[in-house]
Scaffold this motif. Sequence first.
Motif, short mmCIF file in Angstrom:
data_model
loop_
_atom_site.label_atom_id
_atom_site.label_comp_id
_atom_site.label_asym_id
_atom_site.label_seq_id
_atom_site.Cartn_x
_atom_site.Cartn_y
_atom_site.Cartn_z
N MET A 40 20.29 32.68 56.15
CA MET A 40 21.42 32.42 57.05
C MET A 40 21.50 33.43 58.19
O MET A 40 22.39 33.37 59.03
CB MET A 40 22.73 32.44 56.25
N GLY A 41 20.58 34.40 58.21
CA GLY A 41 20.55 35.39 59.29
C GLY A 41 21.60 36.47 59.18
O GLY A 41 21.95 37.10 60.19
N ASP A 42 22.12 36.70 57.97
CA ASP A 42 23.17 37.71 57.77
C ASP A 42 22.53 38.98 57.22
O ASP A 42 22.43 39.17 56.01
CB ASP A 42 24.23 37.19 56.81
N SER A 43 22.10 39.87 58.09
CA SER A 43 21.39 41.08 57.68
C SER A 43 22.30 42.05 56.94
O SER A 43 21.84 42.82 56.08
CB SER A 43 20.77 41.78 58.90
N PHE A 44 23.60 42.04 57.24
CA PHE A 44 24.55 42.95 56.60
C PHE A 44 24.68 42.65 55.11
O PHE A 44 24.52 43.53 54.26
CB PHE A 44 25.91 42.85 57.28
N VAL A 45 24.94 41.38 54.77
CA VAL A 45 25.05 40.99 53.37
C VAL A 45 23.72 41.20 52.65
O VAL A 45 23.69 41.66 51.50
CB VAL A 45 25.52 39.53 53.25
N ALA A 46 22.62 40.87 53.32
CA ALA A 46 21.30 41.05 52.72
C ALA A 46 21.05 42.52 52.39
O ALA A 46 20.58 42.85 51.29
CB ALA A 46 20.21 40.53 53.66
N MET A 47 21.41 43.42 53.30
CA MET A 47 21.18 44.84 53.08
C MET A 47 22.03 45.36 51.91
O MET A 47 21.54 46.09 51.04
CB MET A 47 21.49 45.64 54.34
N LEU A 48 23.31 44.98 51.87
CA LEU A 48 24.17 45.41 50.76
C LEU A 48 23.63 44.88 49.43
O LEU A 48 23.64 45.58 48.41
CB LEU A 48 25.60 44.93 50.98
N GLY A 49 23.16 43.63 49.45
CA GLY A 49 22.60 43.05 48.25
C GLY A 49 21.37 43.80 47.77
O GLY A 49 21.21 44.06 46.56
N PHE A 50 20.50 44.19 48.69
CA PHE A 50 19.30 44.93 48.34
C PHE A 50 19.63 46.33 47.81
O PHE A 50 19.02 46.82 46.85
CB PHE A 50 18.36 45.04 49.53
N LEU A 51 20.61 46.99 48.44
CA LEU A 51 21.02 48.32 47.98
C LEU A 51 21.54 48.26 46.54
O LEU A 51 21.20 49.08 45.70
CB LEU A 51 22.10 48.90 48.90
N LEU A 52 22.37 47.26 46.28
CA LEU A 52 22.96 47.11 44.95
C LEU A 52 21.90 46.71 43.92
O LEU A 52 21.91 47.18 42.78
CB LEU A 52 24.08 46.08 45.01
N MET A 53 20.97 45.85 44.35
CA MET A 53 19.92 45.41 43.43
C MET A 53 19.01 46.58 43.04
O MET A 53 18.68 46.76 41.85
CB MET A 53 19.07 44.32 44.08
N GLY A 54 18.63 47.41 44.00
CA GLY A 54 17.79 48.57 43.70
C GLY A 54 18.48 49.52 42.74
O GLY A 54 17.86 50.04 41.79
N SER A 55 19.77 49.74 42.95
CA SER A 55 20.55 50.62 42.07
C SER A 55 20.62 50.07 40.65
O SER A 55 20.51 50.82 39.67
CB SER A 55 21.96 50.79 42.62
N THR A 56 20.78 48.76 40.55
CA THR A 56 20.90 48.12 39.23
C THR A 56 19.57 48.12 38.49
O THR A 56 19.51 48.36 37.28
CB THR A 56 21.42 46.68 39.38
N LEU A 57 18.48 47.86 39.21
CA LEU A 57 17.15 47.85 38.58
C LEU A 57 16.77 49.24 38.08
O LEU A 57 16.12 49.38 37.03
CB LEU A 57 16.11 47.33 39.56
N GLY A 58 17.15 50.28 38.81
CA GLY A 58 16.88 51.64 38.37
C GLY A 58 17.58 51.95 37.07
O GLY A 58 17.00 52.58 36.16
N PHE A 59 18.82 51.49 36.95
CA PHE A 59 19.57 51.68 35.70
C PHE A 59 18.96 50.87 34.57
O PHE A 59 18.94 51.30 33.41
CB PHE A 59 21.03 51.27 35.91
#
Length: 353
Positions: A175-194
Motif C-alpha cells: 500500500m506504499g505506507d513506509s511508516f507502518v512497514a518500518m514500525l512492523g519490522f522494528l517490532l518483528m525484529g524485537s520479537t524474533l530476538g526474544f
Amino acid sequence: MIEIMAVLSCFIASVLLTPLVKKLALAIGAVDKPNQRKVHQRVMPRLGGLAIFFSFIIGFLFFQPDKSILWPILIGATIIVVTGVLDDMIELAAKWKLLGQIAAAAVVILSNIQITYIDLPFVGLWELGWLSVPFTLLWIVGITNAINLIDGLDGLAAGVSSIVLIAVSTMAIIMGDSFVAMLGFLLMGSTLGFLVYNFHPAKIFMGDTGALFLGFMISVLAILGFKNITFFSLLVPVIMLGVPISDTFFAIIRRVVHKKPLSAPDKSHLHHCLLNLGLSHRTTVLVIYAMAAIFGLAAIMFSQATSTLWAAIGIVVVLLLAIQLVAEGVGLVSDTYKPLLNFFRRMATKRQG
C-alpha cells in the motif's frame, strides 16, 4: 535494505537484552509458578516483554521514523508495558488490567488514531461519528487481549505475533505506507530476538508485559494501515489475526455455553485442545504457526481480490468454514459441539444409503 537493517538491529538488541531481563525477573520475583491451568511444570521468570519493548525503542531511536503520531503510540505503549510489568510482579486484578488497556487506548484515540468511517458494500459510506471512539477502543482492547489469551505455550504468542507482523508489514509495503512497514519490522525484529530464548523449551516467558505490548502495537498498526477504508479492506487485519481472534471468539462461546464468567480461565484454548489430541508441545506450536501463516497469506490474497466482490466473499466463506471445522474437530467449544461435522456425516450417510 533499511528494513533489513531495522530487523537485524532490533533482533540483536533483543538477544542481548533478554538474559538481563531474565536476571531482573528472578531478582524481583516476577516469576510464573505452575498450577493446574498452566502447561509448564517449573517456576519460570516472566517479564520478558521488557526486552521486546526496549529493543523496539532502541530501533526507533536508531531509525527515527518521521511521524508526529508516533509519540502518542509510544506513550500508550509505555502505559501498557507498565500495566504488564505490575501484573507480572503482583498479579493485578482484571479490572485494573482493563483500566490500563483503556488508558493506553485513550492516548492513541485522543491523538486522532481512529477508524472514522467504513465503506459498506451495497450500502455506501457509513460515517461512524461518535461511534468512532468506542469502535476503535473495542478494537484495541479486543486485539490486546486476544494476543494475551494465546500466550499459553513456549514461543506461541511471540511466533504468531511475528507472523502477523510480517503480514502487516508486507501489506503496508504493497500500500506504499513506509511508516507502518518500518514500525512492523522494528517490532518483528524485537520479537524474533526474544523468541530465541522463548521457543520450547523456554528459558523465559514474555508475561503480560510482552503479550499486552504486542497486542496493543499490532492493533494500532492495523488501524494506521487500514483506517478509513472499505469494509472489505477492514477485514484484512481481521483475517491476519485469524488465530487469536477465532480462539478468543470460541472462548467466549464456550464460557456462555457452560455458563461461566467471560473472564474465567480454562484449559480449552486452541493450544490446549491440540495438546489433548496427543500433539507434542513443539508440534502444537508449529501447527499454530502454520495456521497463522495461512491466515496471513489469505489476508494478502483477499486484499488483492477485493476488486472482484464475489472472489473476496468466496475467500471469507472458505475461511469461516475452515475455522468452524477446526473448532469442531479439536473441541474448542466442547467435545459434543459438532453441528457442521454432524451435517456432513448425515449427508455422507444419505449418499451411501
